[in-house]
Design a protein around this motif. Structure first.
Motif, mmCIF file in Angstrom:
data_model
loop_
_atom_site.group_PDB
_atom_site.id
_atom_site.type_symbol
_atom_site.label_atom_id
_atom_site.label_comp_id
_atom_site.label_asym_id
_atom_site.label_seq_id
_atom_site.Cartn_x
_atom_site.Cartn_y
_atom_site.Cartn_z
ATOM 1 N N MET A 129 6.369 -1.132 4.280
ATOM 2 C CA MET A 129 7.304 -1.362 3.210
ATOM 3 C C MET A 129 6.573 -1.286 1.886
ATOM 4 S SD MET A 129 8.013 -5.409 2.807
ATOM 5 C CE MET A 129 8.911 -4.942 1.389
ATOM 6 N N ARG A 161 13.283 -8.425 0.291
ATOM 7 C CA ARG A 161 12.436 -7.292 0.665
ATOM 8 C C ARG A 161 11.416 -7.652 1.738
ATOM 9 N NH1 ARG A 161 12.529 -3.119 -3.248
ATOM 10 N NH2 ARG A 161 11.258 -2.006 -1.728
ATOM 11 N N GLY A 162 11.371 -8.918 2.169
ATOM 12 C CA GLY A 162 10.491 -9.303 3.260
ATOM 13 C C GLY A 162 9.054 -9.590 2.868
ATOM 14 N N VAL A 163 8.820 -9.981 1.620
ATOM 15 C CA VAL A 163 7.470 -10.371 1.207
ATOM 16 C C VAL A 163 7.479 -11.822 0.758
ATOM 17 C CG1 VAL A 163 6.785 -8.041 0.528
ATOM 18 C CG2 VAL A 163 7.766 -9.551 -1.175
ATOM 19 N N GLU A 208 2.099 0.266 -0.615
ATOM 20 C CA GLU A 208 2.522 0.086 0.769
ATOM 21 C C GLU A 208 1.819 -1.150 1.358
ATOM 22 O OE1 GLU A 208 5.031 1.148 3.690
ATOM 23 O OE2 GLU A 208 4.770 2.395 1.926
ATOM 24 N N PRO A 222 2.307 -4.456 4.616
ATOM 25 C CA PRO A 222 3.066 -4.840 5.814
ATOM 26 C C PRO A 222 4.137 -5.880 5.472
ATOM 27 C CG PRO A 222 0.878 -5.827 5.867
ATOM 28 C CD PRO A 222 0.921 -4.928 4.668
ATOM 29 N N ARG A 223 5.187 -5.902 6.244
ATOM 30 C CA ARG A 223 6.255 -6.886 6.050
ATOM 31 C C ARG A 223 5.668 -8.289 6.205
ATOM 32 N NH1 ARG A 223 10.956 -5.987 5.401
ATOM 33 N NH2 ARG A 223 12.837 -7.113 5.854
ATOM 34 N N GLY A 224 6.047 -9.207 5.316
ATOM 35 C CA GLY A 224 5.557 -10.572 5.358
ATOM 36 C C GLY A 224 4.273 -10.796 4.568
#
Length: 110
Positions: free
Chosen positions: A1, A21-23, A55, A57-59
């Motif tokens: 992501m 957005r998953g961060v 770019e 990773p998610r989280g």
């Protein structure tokens, strides 16, 4: 992501955007930020790392910094480089015979 652009958003909007957005957000200048109330969440994000579009990773954690509110030390007293005592190296130096000797008066000034 990809990292969302958070600069310019209010703190509460940055938090909502990051969650969507998953961060996760971290704010080193605001340790109370994760549990911040509306009063502390009205500052604007002025800087973020990693940069938007990177770019990740998610989280993953995105670090944000906020503008300083009134009375919070935004007066520019940040990190300073060390100062040397005395004049900088180089340049012209006049050697005196004894400490306290006066400079000779130039004939032009008489």
């Amino acid at each position: 992501m990809r990292v969302p652009r958070l600069v310019g958003l209010m703190a509460m909007d940055a938090r909502a955007t990051a969650e969507a957005r998953g961060v996760r957000l971290a704010a080193p200048d605001r340790p109370d930020f994760p549990s911040a109330t509306v009063e502390t969440a009205v500052d604007y994000v002025v800087r973020q790392y990693p940069r938007p579009g990177t770019e990740i990773p998610r989280g993953a954690v995105v670090t944000v910094w906020f503008e300083h509110g009134e009375g919070e030390g935004g007066g520019g007293a940040g990190v300073r480089e060390p100062r040397r005592t005395g004049p900088p190296p180089g340049g012209l130096r006049r050697e005196l015979d004894e400490p306290g000797d006066a400079f000779p008066v130039s004939p032009v000034l008489r």
